[in-house]
Design an enzyme around this catalytic site. Structure first.
Site: not given
Ligand code: TYM
Length: 320
Positions: A104, A184, A187
């Site tokens: 990105k 994948k 959102k």
């Molecule tokens: P984010 O908001 O993109 O996604 C939230 C969580 O959903 C999982 N996820 C998926 N799991 C399975 N299949 C999919 N298609 C799929 N799409 C998303 C992501 O792996 C995630 O667990 N940076 C992180 C948020 C964050 C975070 C943290 C996570 C910020 N600080 C500290 C853990 C610990 C994020 O953007 O996730």
């Protein structure tokens, strides 16, 4: 073993987010937050961010994430404070290798925060001494970096942080887009994208999307990611929703239509109670405010000592 995880309010919450992460937010001593600071690493609309932050927090509560563990990241200033300290221990080289940045970022108008974002995520994790970080597979590289940062900090400035474990592969850590099953489910897809199942979409829309999921021109239900990504994704979703084994489940289906019917039923059985609880909670905004305030206070109390320890360890005046 304390667990911690966050979800970024950058679009409507999807089935992928739920199966890969949200439904695994079960530790009553854990810390689970709406990562709204992370949602500003690309151009954002403040009003939409505020609305999505509230929606995500309510969905977390509706999903049964234990009471008192849910909070909004920006309500707890220790996250941004530790993130700066960690930026001062991280290298441009390692941050440039992050897949999300490579995909990105790296353009003149890329926000600087997109580059330093993994330091904020490391701060989120390390502030609480979290050992378990339930996330989907797309976040594994960030958790690994948080480990590296913790190990390096402890070595250079003295034992301060717990080193988190790597994420154990769970079922459905990579749910795919129904219309494009090699990508994948995300959102950040367009609001009307037909391959993305959103947790708050009406049940009939969700059922229709599943019935229209892309499969292949054969007619054999088999778990085979390389050759049959669409069918394999449906089997993985079914397995995750029913606690089954996707390879075994494949044997009970002769047609794609029958498989899709069962996937739709299983997904709606997971989503329906969540939507009902969401609707109930939104009738009492004061109760939501109270739960989030409770989560905020607990998170602030739990994270402050480690922030202070890191501040002292780095030699900042006035904090000794
Ligand atoms: P984010 O908001 O993109 O996604 C939230 C969580 O959903 C999982 N996820 C998926 N799991 C399975 N299949 C999919 N298609 C799929 N799409 C998303 C992501 O792996 C995630 O667990 N940076 C992180 C948020 C964050 C975070 C943290 C996570 C910020 N600080 C500290 C853990 C610990 C994020 O953007 O996730």
């Amino acid at each position: 073993m304390t667990a911690l995880s966050g979800i970024t309010p950058s679009g409507r919450l999807t089935l992928g987010n739920h199966l890969g992460a949200l439904r695994r937010f079960t530790d009553p001593d854990g810390f689970y937050f709406v990562a709204n600071l992370h949602a500003m690493t690309t151009k954002h609309d403040p009003r939409r961010l505020a609305a999505l932050t509230r929606e995500f927090a309510t969905l977390m509560l509706a999903a049964g994430v234990p009471e008192g563990t849910v909070f909004i990241q920006s309500d707890v200033p220790t996250h941004a404070q530790l993130a700066y300290l960690l930026e001062c221990t991280s290298y441009v080289g390692e941050l440039s290798r992050m897949i999300q940045y490579k995909e990105k970022g790296n353009r003149p108008m890329t926000r600087a925060s997109l580059f330093t974002y993994p330091c904020l995520m490391a701060a989120d994790i390390l502030l609480y001494g979290a050992e378990r970080v339930p996330v989907g597979g797309d976040q594994d590289q960030h958790v690994e970096l948080a480990r590296d940062i913790a190990i390096r900090f402890n070595r250079e400035y003295g034992e301060t942080f717990v080193v988190p474990q790597l994420n154990k592969a769970a079922l459905a850590t990579r749910v795919k887009d129904l219309a494009n099953p090699t990508a994948k489910m995300s959102k950040s897809a367009a609001d009307d994208a037909i391959g993305t199942i959103r947790l708050l979409d009406p049940p009939d829309v969700i059922r229709r999307q599943i019935m229209r999921a892309v499969t292949d021109s054969e007619n054999e239900v088999r778990h085979d990611e390389a050759n049959k990504p669409g069918v394999t994704n449906l089997l993985d979703i079914l397995a995750a929703c029913t606690d089954g084994d996707p390879v075994e489940l494949a044997k009970s289906y002769a047609t794609y239509g029958a498989l899709k019917q069962d996937v739709a039923d299983a997904v709606l059985a997971v989503i329906d109670p969540l939507q009902k609880e969401y609707a109930r909670l939104t009738t009492d905004p004061g109760a939501i405010d109270q739960l989030l305030a409770q989560g905020r206070d607990r998170a602030l109390d739990a994270s402050t000592p480690r922030l202070q320890a890191a501040t002292r360890a780095m030699g900042l005046a006035g904090s000794a």
